[in-house]
Enzyme design. Sequence first.
Site, PDB file in Angstrom:
ATOM      1  CE  LYS A   1      -9.177  48.595 -12.571  1.00 55.90           C
ATOM      2  NZ  LYS A   1      -7.939  47.833 -12.263  1.00 55.90           N
TER       3      LYS A   1
ATOM      4  CE1 TYR B   1     -10.357  51.133 -15.070  1.00 52.94           C
ATOM      5  CE2 TYR B   1     -11.655  52.533 -13.618  1.00 52.94           C
ATOM      6  CZ  TYR B   1     -10.469  51.899 -13.922  1.00 52.94           C
ATOM      7  OH  TYR B   1      -9.393  52.029 -13.069  1.00 52.94           O
TER       8      TYR B   1
ATOM      9  CB  SER C   1     -10.708  51.686  -9.546  1.00 54.26           C
ATOM     10  OG  SER C   1     -11.202  53.007  -9.723  1.00 54.26           O
TER      11      SER C   1
ATOM     12  CB  SER D   1     -14.254  53.066 -11.066  1.00 50.22           C
ATOM     13  OG  SER D   1     -13.980  54.444 -11.221  1.00 50.22           O
TER      14      SER D   1
ATOM     15  CG  ASN E   1      -0.649  48.489 -11.430  1.00 53.82           C
ATOM     16  OD1 ASN E   1      -1.370  49.254 -10.797  1.00 53.82           O
ATOM     17  ND2 ASN E   1       0.054  48.896 -12.474  1.00 53.82           N
TER      18      ASN E   1
END
Length: 225
Positions: free
Chosen positions: A146, A142, A129, A131, A78
Amino acid sequence: TVIVTGAGSGIGAATATRFSQEGAAVVLAGRDEGKLERVAAGLANARVVSADVGSQDGAAAIVETALTTGGIDVLVNNAGIVIDGEIDQVSPEDWQKQFQTNVFGPYIVTRAAWPHLRASGGNVVNTSSVSGLGGDWGMLAYNASKGAVTNFTRALALDGAKHGIRVNAVNPALTRSELTRDMLSDQDLIARFRERMPLGAPVEPEAVAAVIAFLASDDARFVTG
């Protein structure tokens, strides 16, 4: 026994709490020992390990702590960071830092835990995500990290199946946490998220933790990838 990385706040803290409530021994891993200790204080049968998930030494320390309980049944990768900006605003160092935590971290911790997950017939749940499924303005590093986690999950699920290891990911949208504190103060942004999320925004960490707990459970024994 469940390992949760990035367990000091947000989704990680909620996930560690949920698994503890389900009766698991939980190993809370992250960089900020104080935050981890505060979360662990309210849990039964919890251990804390302060470690950098993006380093081989950190991954080894996390796994060694979990093995003091006798084995590893679930790994929840996580831990993650966000460094936003467009391509001319994100430095090579920022790019590398984000990939070190968000991509190399899940790889190196999973690699260290893999033989023990094979022994237990355990499983992995990664926090990716939305994303990682599409693009966002001003978040290319990011998004890229991801996206890597999302496809890492799919590929690892294929390889893990022959060993009896399931691998899944959750892909939350805007979730209330320390990571999104600045975003949550932007009411225009919240309004745009509400347009995209029929059930409303932001999501509470406990709602994501519930899905993680399901994916790790025997109820999801035919869910992988």
